[in-house]
Design a protein around this motif. Structure first.
Motif, short mmCIF file in Angstrom:
data_model
loop_
_atom_site.label_atom_id
_atom_site.label_comp_id
_atom_site.label_asym_id
_atom_site.label_seq_id
_atom_site.Cartn_x
_atom_site.Cartn_y
_atom_site.Cartn_z
N GLN A 80 75.22 45.65 104.46
CA GLN A 80 73.87 46.13 104.10
C GLN A 80 73.85 47.19 103.00
O GLN A 80 72.88 47.94 102.86
CB GLN A 80 73.13 46.67 105.34
CG GLN A 80 72.61 45.58 106.29
CD GLN A 80 73.67 45.02 107.20
OE1 GLN A 80 74.33 45.78 107.91
NE2 GLN A 80 73.85 43.71 107.21
N THR A 81 74.94 47.28 102.23
CA THR A 81 74.99 48.21 101.10
C THR A 81 74.50 47.52 99.84
O THR A 81 74.81 46.36 99.60
CB THR A 81 76.44 48.71 100.88
OG1 THR A 81 76.83 49.49 102.01
CG2 THR A 81 76.56 49.56 99.63
N ILE A 82 73.73 48.22 99.02
CA ILE A 82 73.21 47.66 97.79
C ILE A 82 74.33 47.10 96.91
O ILE A 82 75.39 47.71 96.79
CB ILE A 82 72.40 48.72 97.00
CG1 ILE A 82 71.79 48.10 95.73
CG2 ILE A 82 73.26 49.92 96.65
CD1 ILE A 82 70.88 49.05 94.99
N HIS A 83 74.11 45.91 96.35
CA HIS A 83 75.03 45.30 95.38
C HIS A 83 74.29 45.23 94.04
O HIS A 83 73.34 44.45 93.89
CB HIS A 83 75.42 43.89 95.79
CG HIS A 83 76.37 43.82 96.94
ND1 HIS A 83 77.35 42.87 97.03
CD2 HIS A 83 76.49 44.58 98.05
CE1 HIS A 83 78.03 43.04 98.15
NE2 HIS A 83 77.52 44.07 98.79
N TYR A 84 74.72 46.05 93.10
CA TYR A 84 74.10 46.00 91.77
C TYR A 84 75.20 46.34 90.76
O TYR A 84 75.57 47.50 90.59
CB TYR A 84 72.96 47.02 91.67
CG TYR A 84 72.09 46.83 90.44
CD1 TYR A 84 70.94 46.03 90.49
CD2 TYR A 84 72.41 47.43 89.23
CE1 TYR A 84 70.14 45.84 89.37
CE2 TYR A 84 71.63 47.25 88.11
CZ TYR A 84 70.50 46.45 88.18
OH TYR A 84 69.71 46.27 87.06
N TYR A 85 75.75 45.31 90.14
CA TYR A 85 76.88 45.55 89.23
C TYR A 85 76.97 44.47 88.17
O TYR A 85 76.41 43.38 88.32
CB TYR A 85 78.20 45.66 90.00
CG TYR A 85 78.42 44.62 91.07
CD1 TYR A 85 78.85 43.33 90.76
CD2 TYR A 85 78.23 44.94 92.41
CE1 TYR A 85 79.08 42.38 91.75
CE2 TYR A 85 78.45 44.00 93.41
CZ TYR A 85 78.87 42.72 93.08
OH TYR A 85 79.09 41.79 94.06
N CYS A 86 77.71 44.80 87.10
CA CYS A 86 77.85 43.89 85.96
C CYS A 86 78.99 44.37 85.07
O CYS A 86 79.61 45.41 85.33
CB CYS A 86 76.56 43.83 85.15
SG CYS A 86 76.10 45.42 84.41
#
Length: 287
Positions: A80-86
Motif C-alpha cells: 500500500q505504498t505509493i509507486h511513482y517512478y521513472c
C-alpha cells in the motif's frame, strides 16, 4: 514485450493487478523506448516489491519528495505504498531488476530496513562482489519464476529468502550489531494457531480473543506486518499444503479439500486455481 499480450498480463504497466505470490523481471528503460513512462500506482499494491538498479538512474517520488536510484541501489516498496517512478530525465537509461512477493511470516524482520521513509526502504551496495552476488540472485529468481517445474516455486522462495538476508546484512543497523525489531508475538501466535489446524475456519474474532486484541486492531496489525489479510494468509498456507498432497499422494481432491477446511470441492478448486494458476486435477496430472 509481445504486442499481442493482454495489457492486464504485463507486470510493467501501472494497472497490473499483482495477484500472484511472486512475479519477477527486469525493466530496461531507455529514452523514448516503449517503457519510458511514469509508473503511477497511488494506492500501491498488496505485497512487497524489491528493486535493484543495474544501470543509469531512476527518479522516485515517495509522496513528499523525489530521490534518485543509481547502480547498486536497492529499493523496497512496502504494501500500500505509493509507486511513482521513472527514468531520471537527465540520464539516457534506467535498468532495474525487480521482484514482487508476498512474504513468509518469519521474513518480516528482514523487511524492516532502517532507512525507510513513507514506506520505501533504501540501501546501497558498496562492494562489487556483493553487488554481483545480489544481482545473480535477482536473475536466478527471475528465471525460476518463469520455469514450468513443479518445484520451481519452492526453489524460488529459497533464493528469495537468501536475497532478503543478504540485503538485511547491508542495513547499517545490522552492520552496527543493533538488535532487530521482531515480528509482533501476537501475530506470530495467530500464525501458529492457523498452521496447527488448517482445517478450522475460525473467524477473526476467535484469534483476536486468543491474543487479547480487538478484531479491528488484529485485522490492521496482521495486514501491516504480513502485507495481506488473515484470510488471504490462511488460504496461502492451505494452497501450499494442497499442492504437496496433490503431488505426493493419491488422496481424492474432495478429501484434500475437507482436510484443509473446504466443505465445497468446487469452491476449493476455484481458490486453488486463483493461487496456482491451474485446477487441482491438472496440477496432479502434471506429476
Amino acid at each position: 514485450m509481445n504486442p499481442n499480450t493482454p495489457k492486464e498480463n504485463i507486470p510493467l504497466l501501472s494497472d497490473y493487478p499483482f495477484d500472484m505470490d511472486l512475479v519477477a523481471g527486469r525493466t530496461l528503460i531507455e529514452k523514448d523506448n516503449y517503457l519510458d513512462y511514469i509508473i503511477n500506482r497511488p494506492q500501491g499494491i498488496k505485497g512487497y516489491i524489491i528493486n535493484l538498479t543495474t544501470r543509469g538512474r531512476g527518479a522516485i517520488f515517495d509522496g513528499e519528495k523525489t530521490f534518485l536510484a543509481d547502480k547498486g541501489d536497492l529499493l523496497l516498496f512496502s504494501p500500500q505504498t505509493i509507486h511513482y517512478y521513472c527514468r531520471e530525465p537527465a540520464y539516457y537509461s534506467w535498468y532495474h531488476q525487480w521482484i514482487y512477493f508476498r512474504p513468509r511470516t518469519f521474513w518480516i524482520d528482514w523487511l524492516r530496513w532502517s532507512s525507510t521513509e513513507n514506506g520505501i526502504g533504501r540501501l546501497s551496495i558498496q562492494d562489487k562482489e556483493e553487488y554481483q552476488a545480489i544481482l545473480d540472485l535477482f536473475v536466478k529468481i527471475e528465471n525460476l519464476s518463469k520455469a514450468n517445474d513443479i518445484f520451481a516455486k519452492d526453489t524460488t522462495m529459497c533464493f528469495l529468502e537468501l536475497l532478503l538476508i543478504k540485503c538485511a546484512k547491508l542495513d547499517p543497523k545490522n552492520l552496527e550489531h543493533k538488535s532487530h525489531n521482531e515480528l509482533d508475538l501476537r501475530i506470530d501466535t495467530v500464525c501458529n494457531l492457523i498452521l496447527n489446524d488448517l482445517q478450522q475456519n475460525h473467524k477473526i474474532d476467535y484469534f483476536a480473543k486468543k491474543v487479547n486484541l480487538s478484531t479491528s486492531r488484529l485485522t490492521h496489525l496482521f495486514s501491516e506486518q504480513l502485507g495481506m489479510s488473515l484470510t488471504q494468509w490462511r488460504d496461502n498456507q492451505r494452497m501450499e499444503n494442497a499442492k504437496k498432497l496433490l503431488y505426493t499422494s493419491d488422496i481424492s481432491i474432495m478429501s484434500i479439500a475437507k482436510q484443509l477446511g473446504f466443505d465445497d470441492q468446487f469452491y476449493f478448486s476455484k481458490v486453488f486455481k486463483k493461487y496456482c494458476g491451474t485446477s487441482p486435477s491438472r496440477f496432479r496430472h502434471s506429476r
